[in-house]
Design a protein around this motif. Structure first.
Motif, PDB file in Angstrom:
ATOM      1  N   SER A 123       2.115  -3.068 -11.578  1.00 45.44           N
ATOM      2  CA  SER A 123       2.121  -1.609 -11.506  1.00 45.44           C
ATOM      3  C   SER A 123       2.939  -1.106 -10.319  1.00 45.44           C
ATOM      4  CB  SER A 123       0.692  -1.047 -11.429  1.00 45.44           C
ATOM      5  OG  SER A 123       0.104  -1.365 -10.200  1.00 45.44           O
ATOM      6  N   ILE A 124       3.570   0.038 -10.552  1.00 47.27           N
ATOM      7  CA  ILE A 124       4.410   0.695  -9.543  1.00 47.27           C
ATOM      8  C   ILE A 124       3.950   2.145  -9.452  1.00 47.27           C
ATOM      9  CG2 ILE A 124       6.761   1.414  -8.951  1.00 47.27           C
ATOM     10  CD1 ILE A 124       7.741  -1.073 -10.519  1.00 47.27           C
ATOM     11  N   GLY A 125       3.576   2.570  -8.249  1.00 49.17           N
ATOM     12  CA  GLY A 125       3.029   3.906  -8.032  1.00 49.17           C
ATOM     13  C   GLY A 125       4.060   5.014  -8.036  1.00 49.17           C
ATOM     14  N   GLU A 126       3.549   6.240  -8.054  1.00 47.26           N
ATOM     15  CA  GLU A 126       4.430   7.404  -8.073  1.00 47.26           C
ATOM     16  C   GLU A 126       5.271   7.478  -6.792  1.00 47.26           C
ATOM     17  OE1 GLU A 126       2.548  11.357  -7.659  1.00 47.26           O
ATOM     18  OE2 GLU A 126       0.669  10.239  -7.657  1.00 47.26           O
ATOM     19  N   TYR A 127       6.507   7.860  -6.954  1.00 41.02           N
ATOM     20  CA  TYR A 127       7.478   8.009  -5.872  1.00 41.02           C
ATOM     21  C   TYR A 127       7.719   6.701  -5.095  1.00 41.02           C
ATOM     22  CZ  TYR A 127       7.008  13.046  -6.606  1.00 41.02           C
ATOM     23  OH  TYR A 127       7.000  14.296  -7.154  1.00 41.02           O
ATOM     24  N   ALA A 128       7.362   5.563  -5.668  1.00 43.10           N
ATOM     25  CA  ALA A 128       7.473   4.283  -4.952  1.00 43.10           C
ATOM     26  C   ALA A 128       8.876   4.018  -4.416  1.00 43.10           C
ATOM     27  CB  ALA A 128       7.025   3.131  -5.849  1.00 43.10           C
ATOM     28  N   PHE A 129       9.908   4.362  -5.186  1.00 47.43           N
ATOM     29  CA  PHE A 129      11.285   4.124  -4.758  1.00 47.43           C
ATOM     30  C   PHE A 129      12.093   5.423  -4.708  1.00 47.43           C
ATOM     31  CE2 PHE A 129       9.748   0.156  -6.555  1.00 47.43           C
ATOM     32  CZ  PHE A 129      10.025  -0.707  -5.527  1.00 47.43           C
ATOM     33  N   SER A 130      11.411   6.531  -4.659  1.00 49.90           N
ATOM     34  CA  SER A 130      12.062   7.831  -4.622  1.00 49.90           C
ATOM     35  C   SER A 130      12.956   7.967  -3.388  1.00 49.90           C
ATOM     36  CB  SER A 130      10.988   8.916  -4.609  1.00 49.90           C
ATOM     37  OG  SER A 130      11.561  10.176  -4.402  1.00 49.90           O
ATOM     38  N   ILE A 172       2.616  -2.103  -6.313  1.00 50.38           N
ATOM     39  CA  ILE A 172       3.393  -1.374  -5.303  1.00 50.38           C
ATOM     40  C   ILE A 172       2.855   0.049  -5.320  1.00 50.38           C
ATOM     41  CG2 ILE A 172       5.685  -0.561  -4.639  1.00 50.38           C
ATOM     42  CD1 ILE A 172       6.817  -3.086  -6.036  1.00 50.38           C
ATOM     43  N   GLY A 173       2.300   0.479  -4.204  1.00 49.20           N
ATOM     44  CA  GLY A 173       1.626   1.771  -4.128  1.00 49.20           C
ATOM     45  C   GLY A 173       2.561   2.966  -4.110  1.00 49.20           C
ATOM     46  N   GLU A 174       1.955   4.137  -4.212  1.00 47.09           N
ATOM     47  CA  GLU A 174       2.738   5.371  -4.215  1.00 47.09           C
ATOM     48  C   GLU A 174       3.466   5.551  -2.889  1.00 47.09           C
ATOM     49  OE1 GLU A 174      -0.162   9.026  -3.248  1.00 47.09           O
ATOM     50  OE2 GLU A 174      -0.604   8.036  -5.151  1.00 47.09           O
ATOM     51  N   TYR A 175       4.694   6.000  -2.988  1.00 43.12           N
ATOM     52  CA  TYR A 175       5.572   6.253  -1.848  1.00 43.12           C
ATOM     53  C   TYR A 175       5.847   4.998  -1.005  1.00 43.12           C
ATOM     54  CZ  TYR A 175       4.817  11.269  -2.662  1.00 43.12           C
ATOM     55  OH  TYR A 175       4.768  12.521  -3.215  1.00 43.12           O
ATOM     56  N   ALA A 176       5.563   3.809  -1.515  1.00 38.79           N
ATOM     57  CA  ALA A 176       5.678   2.574  -0.725  1.00 38.79           C
ATOM     58  C   ALA A 176       7.054   2.399  -0.078  1.00 38.79           C
ATOM     59  CB  ALA A 176       5.338   1.362  -1.582  1.00 38.79           C
ATOM     60  N   PHE A 177       8.113   2.708  -0.812  1.00 38.86           N
ATOM     61  CA  PHE A 177       9.467   2.556  -0.277  1.00 38.86           C
ATOM     62  C   PHE A 177      10.242   3.870  -0.319  1.00 38.86           C
ATOM     63  CE2 PHE A 177       8.262  -1.670  -1.743  1.00 38.86           C
ATOM     64  CZ  PHE A 177       8.589  -2.442  -0.643  1.00 38.86           C
ATOM     65  N   SER A 178       9.565   4.986  -0.495  1.00 40.72           N
ATOM     66  CA  SER A 178      10.268   6.263  -0.611  1.00 40.72           C
ATOM     67  C   SER A 178      11.046   6.568   0.668  1.00 40.72           C
ATOM     68  CB  SER A 178       9.286   7.395  -0.907  1.00 40.72           C
ATOM     69  OG  SER A 178       8.449   7.635   0.190  1.00 40.72           O
ATOM     70  N   SER A 179      12.207   7.127   0.481  1.00 37.72           N
ATOM     71  CA  SER A 179      13.090   7.537   1.582  1.00 37.72           C
ATOM     72  C   SER A 179      13.515   6.374   2.478  1.00 37.72           C
ATOM     73  CB  SER A 179      12.439   8.641   2.414  1.00 37.72           C
ATOM     74  OG  SER A 179      12.189   9.775   1.604  1.00 37.72           O
ATOM     75  N   GLY A 212       0.773  -1.231   0.000  1.00 40.35           N
ATOM     76  CA  GLY A 212       0.000   0.000   0.000  1.00 40.35           C
ATOM     77  C   GLY A 212       0.805   1.282   0.000  1.00 40.35           C
ATOM     78  N   GLU A 213       0.099   2.380  -0.182  1.00 40.90           N
ATOM     79  CA  GLU A 213       0.699   3.709  -0.161  1.00 40.90           C
ATOM     80  C   GLU A 213       1.420   3.935   1.158  1.00 40.90           C
ATOM     81  OE1 GLU A 213      -2.483   6.448  -0.791  1.00 40.90           O
ATOM     82  OE2 GLU A 213      -2.967   5.622  -2.758  1.00 40.90           O
ATOM     83  N   TYR A 214       2.646   4.422   1.076  1.00 39.12           N
ATOM     84  CA  TYR A 214       3.464   4.785   2.237  1.00 39.12           C
ATOM     85  C   TYR A 214       3.787   3.597   3.160  1.00 39.12           C
ATOM     86  CZ  TYR A 214       2.341   9.615   0.982  1.00 39.12           C
ATOM     87  OH  TYR A 214       2.200  10.800   0.319  1.00 39.12           O
ATOM     88  N   ALA A 215       3.605   2.366   2.704  1.00 35.38           N
ATOM     89  CA  ALA A 215       3.769   1.180   3.564  1.00 35.38           C
ATOM     90  C   ALA A 215       5.104   1.158   4.307  1.00 35.38           C
ATOM     91  CB  ALA A 215       3.597  -0.098   2.751  1.00 35.38           C
ATOM     92  N   THR A 239       7.519  -8.501 -19.081  1.00 35.65           N
ATOM     93  CA  THR A 239       6.768  -7.292 -19.431  1.00 35.65           C
ATOM     94  C   THR A 239       7.025  -6.262 -18.331  1.00 35.65           C
ATOM     95  OG1 THR A 239       5.027  -8.603 -20.463  1.00 35.65           O
ATOM     96  CG2 THR A 239       4.485  -6.329 -19.876  1.00 35.65           C
ATOM     97  N   PRO A 240       7.639  -5.147 -18.665  1.00 33.88           N
ATOM     98  CA  PRO A 240       7.899  -4.145 -17.628  1.00 33.88           C
ATOM     99  C   PRO A 240       6.602  -3.723 -16.925  1.00 33.88           C
ATOM    100  CG  PRO A 240       9.046  -3.561 -19.654  1.00 33.88           C
ATOM    101  CD  PRO A 240       8.125  -4.706 -19.989  1.00 33.88           C
ATOM    102  N   PRO A 241       6.597  -3.732 -15.587  1.00 33.31           N
ATOM    103  CA  PRO A 241       5.411  -3.248 -14.881  1.00 33.31           C
ATOM    104  C   PRO A 241       5.112  -1.800 -15.272  1.00 33.31           C
ATOM    105  CG  PRO A 241       6.919  -4.321 -13.361  1.00 33.31           C
ATOM    106  CD  PRO A 241       7.636  -4.182 -14.667  1.00 33.31           C
ATOM    107  N   THR A 242       3.858  -1.449 -15.284  1.00 38.27           N
ATOM    108  CA  THR A 242       3.464  -0.075 -15.578  1.00 38.27           C
ATOM    109  C   THR A 242       3.911   0.817 -14.423  1.00 38.27           C
ATOM    110  OG1 THR A 242       1.539  -0.827 -16.819  1.00 38.27           O
ATOM    111  CG2 THR A 242       1.498   1.449 -16.012  1.00 38.27           C
ATOM    112  N   VAL A 243       4.628   1.864 -14.756  1.00 36.86           N
ATOM    113  CA  VAL A 243       5.068   2.844 -13.762  1.00 36.86           C
ATOM    114  C   VAL A 243       4.168   4.058 -13.931  1.00 36.86           C
ATOM    115  CG1 VAL A 243       6.978   4.310 -12.996  1.00 36.86           C
ATOM    116  CG2 VAL A 243       7.428   1.970 -13.735  1.00 36.86           C
ATOM    117  N   LEU A 244       3.522   4.475 -12.854  1.00 37.09           N
ATOM    118  CA  LEU A 244       2.459   5.467 -12.936  1.00 37.09           C
ATOM    119  C   LEU A 244       2.900   6.925 -12.931  1.00 37.09           C
ATOM    120  CD1 LEU A 244      -0.061   3.622 -10.603  1.00 37.09           C
ATOM    121  CD2 LEU A 244       0.130   3.517 -13.096  1.00 37.09           C
TER     122      LEU A 244
END
Length: 121
Positions: free
Chosen positions: A54-61, A32-39, A10-13, A75-80
């Motif tokens: 699918s990979i959400g925005e900022y998932a690995f930022s 993988i939701g948005e910001y899931a692994f950010s920072s 989920g988001e921010y998990a 097949t590359p996952p869709t990056v949002l």
């Protein structure tokens, strides 16, 4: 270790889990939701199983410690969003399945192949 019963991260998990160094994503995960692994500054590698579509925005930022990312899907996952991989180290190696290098290098919103090294395995 994430249990096999999990189908989505989920988001921010795990966002801002500064001491997280390693994680195993099971084949049951499809998104993988948005910001899931950010920072996650200490995360050194990540393997994206072929089940992830699918990979959400900022998932690995801002995962400043990433040494490599391995994608298992042909097949590359869709990056949002363009920022899904923003601020990862330029020496982070992107591993992709043999025969699918061009698909990943041409995929939308993936790390720039002129900056990042893509390697087939």
């Amino acid at each position: 270790i994430i249990p096999d019963s999990v189908t989505s991260i989920g988001e921010y998990a795990f966002s801002s889990c500064y001491s997280l160094t390693n994680i195993i994503i099971p084949d049951s995960v499809t998104s993988i939701g948005e910001y899931a692994f950010s920072s996650c500054y200490s995360l050194t590698n990540i393997i994206i199983p072929d089940s992830v579509t699918s990979i959400g925005e900022y998932a690995f930022s801002s995962c400043y410690g990433l040494g490599f990312m391995k994608f298992e899907s042909t097949t590359p996952p869709t990056v949002l969003n363009v920022n899904a991989f923003s601020n990862i180290p330029t020496d982070c190696i992107i591993y992709v399945p043999r025969g699918y290098l061009e698909a990943y290098e041409d995929a939308t919103y993936y790390p720039d192949p002129d900056v990042y090294q893509y390697v087939e395995y």
